[in-house]
Design an enzyme around this catalytic site. Structure first.
Site, PDB file in Angstrom:
ATOM      1  N   TYR A  69      41.326  31.396  44.602  1.00  0.00           N
ATOM      2  CA  TYR A  69      40.673  32.291  45.566  1.00  0.00           C
ATOM      3  C   TYR A  69      40.504  31.545  46.898  1.00  0.00           C
ATOM      4  O   TYR A  69      39.858  30.497  46.962  1.00  0.00           O
ATOM      5  CB  TYR A  69      39.322  32.795  45.051  1.00  0.00           C
ATOM      6  CG  TYR A  69      39.436  33.767  43.870  1.00  0.00           C
ATOM      7  CD1 TYR A  69      40.673  34.248  43.447  1.00  0.00           C
ATOM      8  CD2 TYR A  69      38.301  34.204  43.192  1.00  0.00           C
ATOM      9  CE1 TYR A  69      40.781  35.129  42.376  1.00  0.00           C
ATOM     10  CE2 TYR A  69      38.396  35.085  42.121  1.00  0.00           C
ATOM     11  CZ  TYR A  69      39.651  35.536  41.720  1.00  0.00           C
ATOM     12  OH  TYR A  69      39.755  36.402  40.654  1.00  0.00           O
ATOM     13  N   ASN A  94      43.882  38.793  31.613  1.00  0.00           N
ATOM     14  CA  ASN A  94      45.173  39.498  31.682  1.00  0.00           C
ATOM     15  C   ASN A  94      46.072  39.197  30.489  1.00  0.00           C
ATOM     16  O   ASN A  94      47.304  39.262  30.603  1.00  0.00           O
ATOM     17  CB  ASN A  94      45.900  39.155  32.997  1.00  0.00           C
ATOM     18  CG  ASN A  94      45.063  39.472  34.220  1.00  0.00           C
ATOM     19  OD1 ASN A  94      44.617  40.604  34.378  1.00  0.00           O
ATOM     20  ND2 ASN A  94      44.817  38.492  35.067  1.00  0.00           N
ATOM     21  N   TRP A 102      37.897  43.673  35.709  1.00  0.00           N
ATOM     22  CA  TRP A 102      38.064  43.410  37.154  1.00  0.00           C
ATOM     23  C   TRP A 102      38.606  44.648  37.878  1.00  0.00           C
ATOM     24  O   TRP A 102      39.226  45.508  37.265  1.00  0.00           O
ATOM     25  CB  TRP A 102      38.885  42.168  37.434  1.00  0.00           C
ATOM     26  CG  TRP A 102      40.316  42.040  36.985  1.00  0.00           C
ATOM     27  CD1 TRP A 102      40.761  41.461  35.834  1.00  0.00           C
ATOM     28  CD2 TRP A 102      41.510  42.409  37.711  1.00  0.00           C
ATOM     29  NE1 TRP A 102      42.136  41.467  35.790  1.00  0.00           N
ATOM     30  CE2 TRP A 102      42.625  42.037  36.932  1.00  0.00           C
ATOM     31  CE3 TRP A 102      41.745  43.016  38.945  1.00  0.00           C
ATOM     32  CZ2 TRP A 102      43.954  42.258  37.335  1.00  0.00           C
ATOM     33  CZ3 TRP A 102      43.059  43.235  39.354  1.00  0.00           C
ATOM     34  CH2 TRP A 102      44.134  42.852  38.553  1.00  0.00           C
ATOM     35  N   GLY A 114      38.775  49.199  45.625  1.00  0.00           N
ATOM     36  CA  GLY A 114      38.355  49.957  46.814  1.00  0.00           C
ATOM     37  C   GLY A 114      39.109  51.274  46.977  1.00  0.00           C
ATOM     38  O   GLY A 114      38.751  52.101  47.817  1.00  0.00           O
ATOM     39  N   PHE A 130      37.507  54.811  47.292  1.00  0.00           N
ATOM     40  CA  PHE A 130      36.888  55.328  48.521  1.00  0.00           C
ATOM     41  C   PHE A 130      37.902  55.960  49.467  1.00  0.00           C
ATOM     42  O   PHE A 130      37.530  56.506  50.496  1.00  0.00           O
ATOM     43  CB  PHE A 130      36.155  54.198  49.252  1.00  0.00           C
ATOM     44  CG  PHE A 130      35.095  53.571  48.396  1.00  0.00           C
ATOM     45  CD1 PHE A 130      33.835  54.126  48.311  1.00  0.00           C
ATOM     46  CD2 PHE A 130      35.389  52.447  47.631  1.00  0.00           C
ATOM     47  CE1 PHE A 130      32.869  53.569  47.485  1.00  0.00           C
ATOM     48  CE2 PHE A 130      34.431  51.886  46.805  1.00  0.00           C
ATOM     49  CZ  PHE A 130      33.170  52.451  46.726  1.00  0.00           C
ATOM     50  N   ASP A 176      40.153  58.416  51.277  1.00  0.00           N
ATOM     51  CA  ASP A 176      40.196  59.870  51.412  1.00  0.00           C
ATOM     52  C   ASP A 176      41.601  60.421  51.205  1.00  0.00           C
ATOM     53  O   ASP A 176      41.781  61.553  50.767  1.00  0.00           O
ATOM     54  CB  ASP A 176      39.679  60.292  52.796  1.00  0.00           C
ATOM     55  CG  ASP A 176      38.167  60.148  52.862  1.00  0.00           C
ATOM     56  OD1 ASP A 176      37.516  60.255  51.796  1.00  0.00           O
ATOM     57  OD2 ASP A 176      37.637  59.885  53.962  1.00  0.00           O
ATOM     58  N   SER A 224      32.289  43.720  45.763  1.00  0.00           N
ATOM     59  CA  SER A 224      31.813  44.174  47.064  1.00  0.00           C
ATOM     60  C   SER A 224      30.851  43.191  47.729  1.00  0.00           C
ATOM     61  O   SER A 224      30.073  42.526  47.062  1.00  0.00           O
ATOM     62  CB  SER A 224      31.091  45.524  46.889  1.00  0.00           C
ATOM     63  OG  SER A 224      30.592  45.974  48.116  1.00  0.00           O
TER      64      SER A 224
HETATM   65  N1  NAP Z   1      41.348  38.045  36.613  1.00  0.00           N
HETATM   66  C1  NAP Z   1      42.078  38.578  37.561  1.00  0.00           C
HETATM   67  O1  NAP Z   1      43.323  38.570  37.533  1.00  0.00           O
HETATM   68  C2  NAP Z   1      41.371  39.237  38.725  1.00  0.00           C
HETATM   69  C3  NAP Z   1      42.129  39.964  39.670  1.00  0.00           C
HETATM   70  C4  NAP Z   1      41.442  40.567  40.723  1.00  0.00           C
HETATM   71  C5  NAP Z   1      40.056  40.451  40.832  1.00  0.00           C
HETATM   72  N2  NAP Z   1      39.370  39.699  39.903  1.00  0.00           N
HETATM   73  C6  NAP Z   1      37.897  39.547  40.017  1.00  0.00           C
HETATM   74  O2  NAP Z   1      37.301  40.823  40.040  1.00  0.00           O
HETATM   75  C7  NAP Z   1      36.479  40.935  41.208  1.00  0.00           C
HETATM   76  C8  NAP Z   1      36.402  42.367  41.621  1.00  0.00           C
HETATM   77  O3  NAP Z   1      37.692  42.852  42.017  1.00  0.00           O
HETATM   78  P1  NAP Z   1      37.797  43.839  43.246  1.00  0.00           P
HETATM   79  O4  NAP Z   1      37.228  43.188  44.458  1.00  0.00           O
HETATM   80  O5  NAP Z   1      39.198  44.332  43.315  1.00  0.00           O
HETATM   81  O6  NAP Z   1      36.795  44.984  42.712  1.00  0.00           O
HETATM   82  P2  NAP Z   1      36.333  46.414  43.145  1.00  0.00           P
HETATM   83  O7  NAP Z   1      34.851  46.370  43.030  1.00  0.00           O
HETATM   84  O8  NAP Z   1      37.142  47.402  42.385  1.00  0.00           O
HETATM   85  O9  NAP Z   1      36.763  46.608  44.673  1.00  0.00           O
HETATM   86  C9  NAP Z   1      36.071  45.984  45.713  1.00  0.00           C
HETATM   87  C10 NAP Z   1      36.482  46.687  46.987  1.00  0.00           C
HETATM   88  O10 NAP Z   1      35.798  47.948  47.053  1.00  0.00           O
HETATM   89  C11 NAP Z   1      35.144  48.034  48.309  1.00  0.00           C
HETATM   90  N3  NAP Z   1      33.869  48.766  48.184  1.00  0.00           N
HETATM   91  C12 NAP Z   1      32.876  48.600  47.268  1.00  0.00           C
HETATM   92  N4  NAP Z   1      31.828  49.409  47.519  1.00  0.00           N
HETATM   93  C13 NAP Z   1      32.177  50.117  48.630  1.00  0.00           C
HETATM   94  C14 NAP Z   1      31.525  51.137  49.373  1.00  0.00           C
HETATM   95  N5  NAP Z   1      30.302  51.574  49.022  1.00  0.00           N
HETATM   96  N6  NAP Z   1      32.170  51.657  50.430  1.00  0.00           N
HETATM   97  C15 NAP Z   1      33.403  51.241  50.802  1.00  0.00           C
HETATM   98  N7  NAP Z   1      34.092  50.257  50.132  1.00  0.00           N
HETATM   99  C16 NAP Z   1      33.474  49.700  49.055  1.00  0.00           C
HETATM  100  C17 NAP Z   1      34.854  46.603  48.697  1.00  0.00           C
HETATM  101  O11 NAP Z   1      34.679  46.505  50.092  1.00  0.00           O
HETATM  102  P3  NAP Z   1      33.270  45.953  50.691  1.00  0.00           P
HETATM  103  O12 NAP Z   1      33.198  44.493  50.371  1.00  0.00           O
HETATM  104  O13 NAP Z   1      33.405  46.231  52.144  1.00  0.00           O
HETATM  105  O14 NAP Z   1      32.165  46.729  50.038  1.00  0.00           O
HETATM  106  C18 NAP Z   1      36.096  45.892  48.220  1.00  0.00           C
HETATM  107  O15 NAP Z   1      37.134  45.949  49.170  1.00  0.00           O
HETATM  108  C19 NAP Z   1      37.111  39.963  42.216  1.00  0.00           C
HETATM  109  O16 NAP Z   1      36.214  39.534  43.206  1.00  0.00           O
HETATM  110  C20 NAP Z   1      37.473  38.825  41.294  1.00  0.00           C
HETATM  111  O17 NAP Z   1      36.332  38.030  41.039  1.00  0.00           O
HETATM  112  C21 NAP Z   1      40.006  39.125  38.854  1.00  0.00           C
END
Ligand code: NAP
Length: 306
Positions: A61, A167, A215, A221, A224, A226, A271
């Site tokens: 990361y 995964n 995850w 995101g 969200f 539209d 987020s």
């Molecule tokens: N093991 C793996 O291979 C793997 C792969 C990917 C991720 N991960 C882990 O999983 C975690 C979560 O993944 P993810 O970040 O893809 O998860 P997610 O929670 O599905 O998506 C996060 C995205 O949604 C947006 N979001 C959340 N609330 C919002 C709101 N109220 N309005 C507008 N946008 C909103 C966030 O933007 P804002 O920040 O602006 O709210 C961010 O861009 C990662 O941080 C990582 O730790 C693991």
């Protein structure tokens, strides 16, 4: 600090035995947040106030920068370490990155590399142990025996409290779990990514009494967007259900939907918004009825079950 033994996992899942929160804050996107160390400390403290005490990292990361930024938070307030749980992962090697030069991007589960990666993560995070260490992705050249021995050595040395994967397909999970205790399989699941429903993953984990860790529960995101038809359909159903479950935000229904899966999944929020972290915490208190859960599946797929 003490490793989790198999006996302890018979009655309580290995993640709750480690004190992990069911909502986890993930830091993959931290480089986009542009937070100072003090701002990040504020975010971490606000998560803890909401009961979110577990934080998800990986060596890749920000190519090491995310763990280093979290290490600065711990340097500002070392007492935090006793009240939080840290997850990190290794296994993805970028071409020419700060975590190791390579001519092509590849996956690596070589014991020497895994041990070295844990050492580097500990240094960057400014801690002496990881609560959970995961193999980030299955390596086509992996040796199940070597991974199991490496995991056990890291636990015996006190560098890692528990071990798991991310995964991994069901069969590879089973083969490795037969050799060494796996605390979780961190997998993708959301209305946009339904593969785990079709490949036996939840049945295998449930049977093994190993909780899944999800995850991208909001599709990274996409929920969200539209312009996204699936997102519009799913949001409409979630908004309709919000009042019925006494939720203040339809987003809580999105988290409740993921949490309703077999095996009581742990869910990673990605987020920077505290209201979204709170929606996750609230969502995990909601138990969707079977018809309501299927109504969201129908909206995600765009068709009813046969
Ligand atoms: N093991 C793996 O291979 C793997 C792969 C990917 C991720 N991960 C882990 O999983 C975690 C979560 O993944 P993810 O970040 O893809 O998860 P997610 O929670 O599905 O998506 C996060 C995205 O949604 C947006 N979001 C959340 N609330 C919002 C709101 N109220 N309005 C507008 N946008 C909103 C966030 O933007 P804002 O920040 O602006 O709210 C961010 O861009 C990662 O941080 C990582 O730790 C693991």
């Amino acid at each position: 600090m003490k490793p989790i033994t198999y006996m302890e996992t018979n009655h309580i899942d290995a993640l709750s035995a480690l004190g992990m929160s069911r909502v986890i804050a993930g830091f993959w996107r931290l480089p986009e947040w542009r937070m100072s160390a003090n701002e990040l400390l504020g975010f971490v403290e606000a998560c803890i106030e909401r009961g979110v005490t577990t934080f998800d990292h990986a060596d890749v990361y920000g190519r090491g920068a995310v763990e280093a930024a979290f290490g600065e938070v711990l340097a500002l307030k070392p007492s935090l370490r006793d009240n939080i749980q840290l997850i990190s992962k290794a296994g993805i090697r970028f071409a020419a990155s700060s975590v190791g030069e390579a001519p092509v991007k590849h996956y690596d589960s070589d014991p020497r590399y895994l041990r070295e990666s844990v050492e580097q993560s500990l240094k960057r995070l400014k801690t002496d142990h990881l609560d959970l260490f995961l193999i980030h992705r299955p390596d086509s050249l992996m040796s199940i025996d070597d991974i199991a021995l490496t995991a056990e050595a890291l636990i015996a040395q006190g560098k890692v409290r528990a071990f798991g994967v991310s995964n991994f397909p069901a069969r590879q999970f089973e083969l490795l779990h037969a050799k060494t205790t796996l605390a979780t399989n961190q997998i993708e699941f959301s209305p946009f990514e339904l593969g785990a429903l079709e490949n036996d993953m939840f049945a295998v984990l449930s049977q093994a009494k190993v909780p899944p860790m999800i995850w991208s529960p909001l599709g990274g995101g996409r929920l969200f967007a539209d312009e996204h038809e699936v997102a519009r359909r799913v949001r409409r159903v979630m908004t309709d259900l919000q009042a019925q479950y006494g939720a203040t935000n339809w987003l809580s229904i999105a988290y409740a939907w993921v949490a309703r899966l077999p095996g009581a999944p742990y869910v990673i929020s990605g987020s920077r918004r505290l209201e979204s972290v709170q929606a996750a915490v609230d969502g995990l208190r909601i138990e969707l009825s079977r018809p309501d859960w299927y109504a969201i599946l129908e909206a995600a797929r765009g068709r009813p079950v046969r």
